[in-house]
Design a protein around this motif. Sequence first.
Motif, PDB file in Angstrom:
ATOM      1  N   ARG A  50      49.015  28.812  36.425  1.00  0.00           N
ATOM      2  CA  ARG A  50      48.614  29.674  37.545  1.00  0.00           C
ATOM      3  C   ARG A  50      47.544  30.636  37.048  1.00  0.00           C
ATOM      4  NH1 ARG A  50      52.037  29.240  41.851  1.00  0.00           N
ATOM      5  NH2 ARG A  50      51.691  31.296  42.738  1.00  0.00           N
ATOM      6  N   VAL A 133      46.139  28.920  46.212  1.00  0.00           N
ATOM      7  CA  VAL A 133      47.197  29.738  46.806  1.00  0.00           C
ATOM      8  C   VAL A 133      46.566  31.064  47.186  1.00  0.00           C
ATOM      9  CG1 VAL A 133      49.375  30.916  46.360  1.00  0.00           C
ATOM     10  CG2 VAL A 133      48.977  28.640  45.411  1.00  0.00           C
ATOM     11  N   SER A 134      46.611  31.415  48.457  1.00  0.00           N
ATOM     12  CA  SER A 134      45.983  32.662  48.922  1.00  0.00           C
ATOM     13  C   SER A 134      47.060  33.687  49.226  1.00  0.00           C
ATOM     14  CB  SER A 134      45.163  32.395  50.180  1.00  0.00           C
ATOM     15  OG  SER A 134      44.144  31.467  49.904  1.00  0.00           O
ATOM     16  N   VAL A 135      46.877  34.886  48.732  1.00  0.00           N
ATOM     17  CA  VAL A 135      47.864  35.946  48.905  1.00  0.00           C
ATOM     18  C   VAL A 135      47.144  37.220  49.312  1.00  0.00           C
ATOM     19  CG1 VAL A 135      49.658  37.287  47.753  1.00  0.00           C
ATOM     20  CG2 VAL A 135      49.271  34.946  47.073  1.00  0.00           C
ATOM     21  N   SER A 151      51.895  39.803  37.739  1.00  0.00           N
ATOM     22  CA  SER A 151      53.278  39.696  37.277  1.00  0.00           C
ATOM     23  C   SER A 151      54.110  38.898  38.270  1.00  0.00           C
ATOM     24  CB  SER A 151      53.846  41.102  37.092  1.00  0.00           C
ATOM     25  OG  SER A 151      55.199  41.029  36.760  1.00  0.00           O
ATOM     26  N   GLU A 152      54.005  39.229  39.549  1.00  0.00           N
ATOM     27  CA  GLU A 152      54.858  38.592  40.551  1.00  0.00           C
ATOM     28  C   GLU A 152      54.470  37.138  40.809  1.00  0.00           C
ATOM     29  OE1 GLU A 152      54.806  41.115  43.980  1.00  0.00           O
ATOM     30  OE2 GLU A 152      55.637  42.825  42.888  1.00  0.00           O
ATOM     31  N   GLU A 153      53.190  36.835  40.660  1.00  0.00           N
ATOM     32  CA  GLU A 153      52.751  35.459  40.869  1.00  0.00           C
ATOM     33  C   GLU A 153      52.914  34.610  39.605  1.00  0.00           C
ATOM     34  OE1 GLU A 153      51.842  34.172  43.690  1.00  0.00           O
ATOM     35  OE2 GLU A 153      51.868  36.037  44.836  1.00  0.00           O
ATOM     36  N   ASN A 154      53.481  35.213  38.556  1.00  0.00           N
ATOM     37  CA  ASN A 154      53.675  34.490  37.280  1.00  0.00           C
ATOM     38  C   ASN A 154      52.367  33.893  36.756  1.00  0.00           C
ATOM     39  OD1 ASN A 154      56.480  34.951  37.267  1.00  0.00           O
ATOM     40  ND2 ASN A 154      56.790  33.235  38.664  1.00  0.00           N
ATOM     41  N   LEU A 157      46.946  33.422  33.516  1.00  0.00           N
ATOM     42  CA  LEU A 157      45.606  33.862  33.169  1.00  0.00           C
ATOM     43  C   LEU A 157      45.042  34.649  34.336  1.00  0.00           C
ATOM     44  CD1 LEU A 157      43.072  33.681  31.244  1.00  0.00           C
ATOM     45  CD2 LEU A 157      42.408  31.656  32.547  1.00  0.00           C
ATOM     46  N   PRO A 197      49.819  41.452  32.184  1.00  0.00           N
ATOM     47  CA  PRO A 197      50.958  40.791  31.540  1.00  0.00           C
ATOM     48  C   PRO A 197      50.652  39.388  31.063  1.00  0.00           C
ATOM     49  CG  PRO A 197      51.166  40.655  33.910  1.00  0.00           C
ATOM     50  CD  PRO A 197      49.929  41.451  33.650  1.00  0.00           C
TER      51      PRO A 197
ATOM     52  N   PRO B 271      47.536  39.058  25.743  1.00  0.00           N
ATOM     53  CA  PRO B 271      48.421  40.120  26.226  1.00  0.00           C
ATOM     54  C   PRO B 271      49.179  40.761  25.082  1.00  0.00           C
ATOM     55  CG  PRO B 271      49.404  37.990  26.665  1.00  0.00           C
ATOM     56  CD  PRO B 271      48.048  37.726  26.086  1.00  0.00           C
ATOM     57  N   ALA B 275      53.154  44.669  27.330  1.00  0.00           N
ATOM     58  CA  ALA B 275      52.775  44.199  28.662  1.00  0.00           C
ATOM     59  C   ALA B 275      53.599  42.974  29.020  1.00  0.00           C
ATOM     60  CB  ALA B 275      51.283  43.882  28.694  1.00  0.00           C
ATOM     61  N   LEU B 276      53.804  42.090  28.049  1.00  0.00           N
ATOM     62  CA  LEU B 276      54.596  40.894  28.296  1.00  0.00           C
ATOM     63  C   LEU B 276      56.047  41.252  28.611  1.00  0.00           C
ATOM     64  CD1 LEU B 276      53.420  38.303  25.623  1.00  0.00           C
ATOM     65  CD2 LEU B 276      53.463  37.980  28.089  1.00  0.00           C
ATOM     66  N   ALA B 279      56.492  42.527  32.059  1.00  0.00           N
ATOM     67  CA  ALA B 279      56.403  41.450  33.051  1.00  0.00           C
ATOM     68  C   ALA B 279      57.707  40.673  33.110  1.00  0.00           C
ATOM     69  CB  ALA B 279      55.250  40.519  32.696  1.00  0.00           C
ATOM     70  N   ALA B 283      60.340  40.163  37.473  1.00  0.00           N
ATOM     71  CA  ALA B 283      59.361  40.079  38.544  1.00  0.00           C
ATOM     72  C   ALA B 283      60.064  39.508  39.755  1.00  0.00           C
ATOM     73  CB  ALA B 283      58.211  39.176  38.112  1.00  0.00           C
ATOM     74  N   PRO B 284      59.895  40.117  40.925  1.00  0.00           N
ATOM     75  CA  PRO B 284      60.533  39.572  42.133  1.00  0.00           C
ATOM     76  C   PRO B 284      59.922  38.219  42.484  1.00  0.00           C
ATOM     77  CG  PRO B 284      59.211  41.531  42.638  1.00  0.00           C
ATOM     78  CD  PRO B 284      59.171  41.363  41.185  1.00  0.00           C
ATOM     79  N   ARG B 286      57.881  35.316  44.000  1.00  0.00           N
ATOM     80  CA  ARG B 286      56.512  35.373  44.479  1.00  0.00           C
ATOM     81  C   ARG B 286      56.460  34.938  45.928  1.00  0.00           C
ATOM     82  NH1 ARG B 286      54.775  30.082  43.875  1.00  0.00           N
ATOM     83  NH2 ARG B 286      56.066  28.859  42.489  1.00  0.00           N
ATOM     84  N   ARG B 287      55.489  35.521  46.652  1.00  0.00           N
ATOM     85  CA  ARG B 287      55.313  35.194  48.037  1.00  0.00           C
ATOM     86  C   ARG B 287      54.042  34.379  48.183  1.00  0.00           C
ATOM     87  NH1 ARG B 287      56.267  40.438  47.528  1.00  0.00           N
ATOM     88  NH2 ARG B 287      54.103  41.001  47.866  1.00  0.00           N
ATOM     89  N   ARG B 289      51.323  32.314  50.932  1.00  0.00           N
ATOM     90  CA  ARG B 289      50.919  32.177  52.340  1.00  0.00           C
ATOM     91  C   ARG B 289      50.949  30.713  52.699  1.00  0.00           C
ATOM     92  NH1 ARG B 289      45.898  34.890  54.434  1.00  0.00           N
ATOM     93  NH2 ARG B 289      47.016  34.811  56.339  1.00  0.00           N
TER      94      ARG B 289
END
Lengths: 209, 289
Positions: A50, A133-135, A151-154, A157, A197, B271, B275-276, B279, B283-284, B286-287, B289
Amino acid sequence: MRYILHPDEYAVVFLVASLALGGVYALLRITLGGARQLRQVVLPSKIYRRILVPAAADMPIGADAVQLACRLAGKNSAAAGSNTPITAVVLAYVIEVPRAFALSAALPEEEAAANDALARAAEAVRACGLQAVSVVRRGRGVLDETLRAASEENADLLVVTTGQVGPDSTPFSPGGGEEETTGTEESFSSQIARRAPCEVVLAHTTGTR
Amino acid sequence: MIIEIRDEVVALSGVLRRNHWRTLESAVNLRLRHHPAGIVVDCGGLIALTPEGAETFRDAAAHVAQAGASQQQQQSARMVVANVPPDVMRVLRGIPNLGSQLPIATSVEDARASLGLARTPARASGTGRDGTRAATPPGVVVAGLLGTSADPHAVAVACRLAQNHGSVVHLAYLLVVPRHMPLLSALGEEETRARQTLDSLEGGVRAAGLIPVSRVERTRDPASRLVEVAAETNAEAITLALPPAPDGDLLAVTDATLARARCDVLVNRLPGATALAAAEAGAPERRER
């Protein structure tokens, strides 16, 4: 006369000595050859699942950022025997919501601009054969929300180009410009590189020189 | 010793005992007129080399570089040594300020590719109307090595960029010479470490199906020298990598390279542990679209 070895034992001694020397030679070859091989550095695989490309109103996604993300995805982008690419390019557009408004406040113009920018960028990503993937994210600051998105999208890079953040005389050293973006002395590029991260590739592309 | 010259390749065979530069000079000048990018010295036929004979390479490299500069070419001429037998390589590397500074390629084809003279397209891309593939000219990427643990990442990113063109990756190890020492001072251990690093990274580049050309660049200003190398090789991009906690000097070199380079510059920042950890702390979901 007394012999150290009986003549009948010469063959056995010779055989044992040959085996011993052969064993030592083989051992030396294995250890020294292995040591030589250990010196060979295996390059990091650089397989990114990702790749996040951030955007905002004052940080547009340029063609160079998308192209760079596609190039860095490399030839591992397609899973063997399937049409689904391994690598996804996550296009994260941050709408900066003023503190006077709630985070969920309706901002139709900003949302329209975000959707428009993401649609164009996603098309360019798919043209490279990668998954797009669009956010759309809402936050008080572009930098913090971008880091939260990574962070949330894992993200493996994070790709940022100077075409997005603007030319910066010292993007990595503390005290570089771009005070408008971050409100601090450290530049946007420097902060994002330091706090991300995941790996960051910051690129100065010739199109922006 | 026998000297054979064909196009831009000067092939040496036999024993090189003395400095034969004067013998080669007029032939090299003629070659440079027809091949301004530079020349390749094929050492495949060399049986032995003496330290005095090695001075031939030093004089030749200096003359080629100067000839390019005097002709006011956009890209200065270079000399690349190729196909060097192990015994000859040992002698070259034993000579201070010579072996580490000569660009050395594994084969004549690699050397020609590094001069931008590859005859066959390195990699084809795109398709013509009749279904045939159109050839792309090989591109050059320069990986700047700063002597840190992140250097393999600079090379890996360079390989990723170069794979699109299937060609040459220049590994430029920047050896900073302190100002209180002459530029040509022998740096002993550091130079050995540089050469070992280059040897090990070359293998990684070849494993990626690309052509490595390695060089140790002695300099007081690593950013400027890196930019010069990119200009000399007509590179499309420079790659650098920074470890998780780079010191001020590394950051300054990176910034200076970004400011001065005329080609694309990619900086791969690794990183940090904190920072790692932040993370990974949760992390919640992911959302999408």
